[in-house]
Design a protein around this motif. Structure first.
Motif, short mmCIF file in Angstrom:
data_model
loop_
_atom_site.label_atom_id
_atom_site.label_comp_id
_atom_site.label_asym_id
_atom_site.label_seq_id
_atom_site.Cartn_x
_atom_site.Cartn_y
_atom_site.Cartn_z
N HIS A 219 0.85 -1.19 0.00
CA HIS A 219 0.00 0.00 0.00
C HIS A 219 0.89 1.24 0.00
N GLY A 220 0.27 2.37 -0.27
CA GLY A 220 0.98 3.64 -0.25
C GLY A 220 0.25 4.65 0.61
N ASN A 221 0.98 5.64 1.09
CA ASN A 221 0.41 6.70 1.90
C ASN A 221 1.07 8.03 1.53
N VAL A 222 0.34 9.10 1.65
CA VAL A 222 0.87 10.41 1.26
C VAL A 222 1.96 10.87 2.23
N SER A 223 1.77 10.65 3.52
CA SER A 223 2.71 11.15 4.54
C SER A 223 3.81 10.14 4.84
N ASP A 224 4.89 10.64 5.44
CA ASP A 224 5.94 9.77 5.97
C ASP A 224 5.37 8.94 7.13
N ILE A 225 5.80 7.68 7.22
CA ILE A 225 5.40 6.81 8.32
C ILE A 225 6.66 6.25 8.97
N THR A 226 6.80 6.45 10.27
CA THR A 226 7.95 5.92 11.02
C THR A 226 7.49 4.75 11.87
N HIS A 227 8.31 3.69 11.86
CA HIS A 227 7.97 2.43 12.49
C HIS A 227 8.91 2.16 13.66
N PHE A 228 8.36 1.66 14.78
CA PHE A 228 9.12 1.41 15.99
C PHE A 228 8.80 -0.01 16.49
N LEU A 229 9.79 -0.87 16.57
CA LEU A 229 9.57 -2.22 17.06
C LEU A 229 9.45 -2.23 18.58
N HIS A 230 8.43 -2.96 19.10
CA HIS A 230 8.25 -3.13 20.53
C HIS A 230 8.61 -4.53 21.01
N ARG A 231 8.02 -5.55 20.37
CA ARG A 231 8.26 -6.92 20.82
C ARG A 231 8.07 -7.88 19.65
N GLY A 232 8.69 -9.06 19.78
CA GLY A 232 8.61 -10.02 18.69
C GLY A 232 9.53 -9.63 17.56
N GLY A 233 9.16 -10.06 16.35
CA GLY A 233 9.96 -9.76 15.20
C GLY A 233 11.13 -10.73 15.05
N PRO A 234 11.99 -10.51 14.06
CA PRO A 234 12.02 -9.31 13.22
C PRO A 234 10.85 -9.25 12.23
N VAL A 235 10.54 -8.02 11.80
CA VAL A 235 9.53 -7.77 10.78
C VAL A 235 10.26 -7.27 9.54
N PRO A 266 9.28 6.95 3.44
CA PRO A 266 8.85 8.25 2.93
C PRO A 266 7.44 8.20 2.34
N GLY A 267 6.76 9.32 2.38
CA GLY A 267 5.46 9.42 1.76
C GLY A 267 5.55 9.17 0.25
N ALA A 268 4.48 8.62 -0.32
CA ALA A 268 4.36 8.31 -1.76
C ALA A 268 5.11 7.06 -2.17
N TRP A 269 5.74 6.36 -1.22
CA TRP A 269 6.38 5.08 -1.53
C TRP A 269 5.38 3.95 -1.27
N TRP A 270 5.53 2.85 -2.01
CA TRP A 270 4.80 1.63 -1.73
C TRP A 270 5.52 0.87 -0.61
N LYS A 271 4.73 0.20 0.24
CA LYS A 271 5.31 -0.50 1.38
C LYS A 271 4.53 -1.78 1.66
N THR A 272 5.26 -2.86 1.96
CA THR A 272 4.65 -4.07 2.46
C THR A 272 5.51 -4.60 3.60
N SER A 273 4.87 -5.27 4.56
CA SER A 273 5.59 -5.85 5.70
C SER A 273 5.13 -7.29 5.88
N PHE A 274 6.02 -8.13 6.43
CA PHE A 274 5.66 -9.54 6.63
C PHE A 274 6.56 -10.17 7.68
N LEU A 275 6.04 -11.23 8.28
CA LEU A 275 6.81 -12.01 9.24
C LEU A 275 7.52 -13.14 8.52
N PRO A 276 8.82 -13.32 8.74
CA PRO A 276 9.50 -14.48 8.17
C PRO A 276 9.07 -15.76 8.86
N ASP A 277 9.35 -16.88 8.23
CA ASP A 277 9.01 -18.18 8.83
C ASP A 277 9.63 -18.30 10.22
N GLY A 278 8.87 -18.85 11.14
CA GLY A 278 9.38 -19.09 12.48
C GLY A 278 9.17 -17.94 13.45
#
Length: 322
Positions: A219-235, A266-278
């Motif tokens: 998906h894409g979004n107009v604004s910048d989005i900043t991501h912060f890991l709390h627990r689990g992962g890696p993402v 950055p805003g206007a970029w496409w982004k996808t996130s996923f959990l690796p196996d395990g």
């Protein structure tokens, strides 16, 4: 045993500060560079940085000219709020951390004008990020003696029913259109004019991927989005720029292997996130600046990605929802 724990903590602090290129300060904190979200008018609507507080740091009262949003990555810290003109706090308002069942909170907002302090355990450290909305410099006051703290924080933001171990239940998250689960946690009361209309300066959510919903679809979004890991992962993240460059980011705490606890798409970029196996789950926060509005979001379609970026279509097709 305490000496061994202290040595291990000091070693981890040294590795984190070196790998993340954090600069030591006079108060015992290590800080990264500021990252600014700037609108067309030139105003900074939000700024964020990563902070590491070692076990030997003295607590310091701080006061932001705007709201301060705290995001935990590793370790715990008591959040103290100053009441009136009191200079000594005796109880924690909350504990910043990832143990949800114990009442810890991964994200916490300090309102503008409030004096606050972060105090990690005597033998521990805390790695966190802080965001200021709007992006104005904070004023600092005098360090104070380390207080005796209550070990039973108020369960801020956590439902009273803690019988479930599922993170989505503990944080009262709902299904997200992208996949995964979310809940809005903070929204600035101030607004800014953008090309798409009036938006709040910034807002935040919790966002969760788990084995039942392990993909945040492209998906894409107009604004910048900043991501912060709390627990689990890696993402894992795939980011596609408007000019067709594909970038990979891994949100995690194994910094010596190239993982990062926080990053901005950055805003206007496409982004996808996923959990690796395990990987069972990944709980993060996102801050969007200027603030998120569903009118500013677009879900990718396979045919559009194939037409615009044929060289990446096969790599991305599994992450496109339709």
């Amino acid at each position: 045993m305490k000496e061994q724990q202290s040595t291990a903590t000091d070693g981890r602090v040294e590795r984190l500060s070196a790998t993340l290129r954090l600069t030591p300060g006079p108060d015992g904190r290590y800080t990264g560079p500021w990252h600014d979200a700037v609108v067309a008018s030139g105003d900074t609507v939000m700024r964020w940085r990563t902070v590491l507080i070692g076990p030997h740091a003295d607590p310091v009262w701080r006061c932001g000219t705007g709201d301060t949003v705290l995001f935990s990555h590793e370790g715990t810290a008591h959040v103290l709020l100053q009441h009136g003109n009191a200079r000594v706090a005796h109880a924690a308002h909350a504990v910043l951390g990832k143990d949800l069942a114990a009442g810890q909170v991964p994200q916490y907002t300090v309102p503008a004008g409030s004096h606050y302090a972060l105090v990690p355990p005597d033998s521990g450290h805390v790695l966190l990020s802080e965001a200021h909305v709007p992006g104005e410099a904070e004023c600092e006051t005098t360090p104070f003696p380390r207080p005796r703290l209550s070990t039973a924080p108020s369960p801020v933001g956590v439902p009273s029913d803690r019988s479930s171990t599922r993170t989505a239940h503990l944080l009262d998250l709902a299904a997200h259109v992208e996949g995964g689960y979310f809940r809005q946690m903070y929204e600035s009361t101030a607004t800014v004019a953008t090309e798409r209309g009036i938006r709040t300066l910034a807002n935040t959510i919790y966002y969760l991927l788990d084995r039942a919903s392990p993909v945040g679809h492209l998906h894409g979004n107009v604004s910048d989005i900043t991501h912060f890991l709390h627990r689990g992962g890696p993402v894992h993240y795939l980011l596609l720029s408007p000019d067709g460059e594909l970038h990979e980011r891994v949100l995690g705490l194994d910094v010596e292997r190239g993982e990062v606890p926080a990053f901005t798409c950055p805003g206007a970029w496409w982004k996808t996130s996923f959990l690796p196996d395990g990987v069972t789950e990944g709980l993060i926060s996102e801050i969007v600046a200027p603030g998120f509005d569903f009118a500013d979001q677009r879900m990718a379609r396979a045919q559009d990605i194939a037409a615009a970026f044929p060289e990446h279509a096969r790599r991305l097709e599994r992450y496109v929802s339709h």
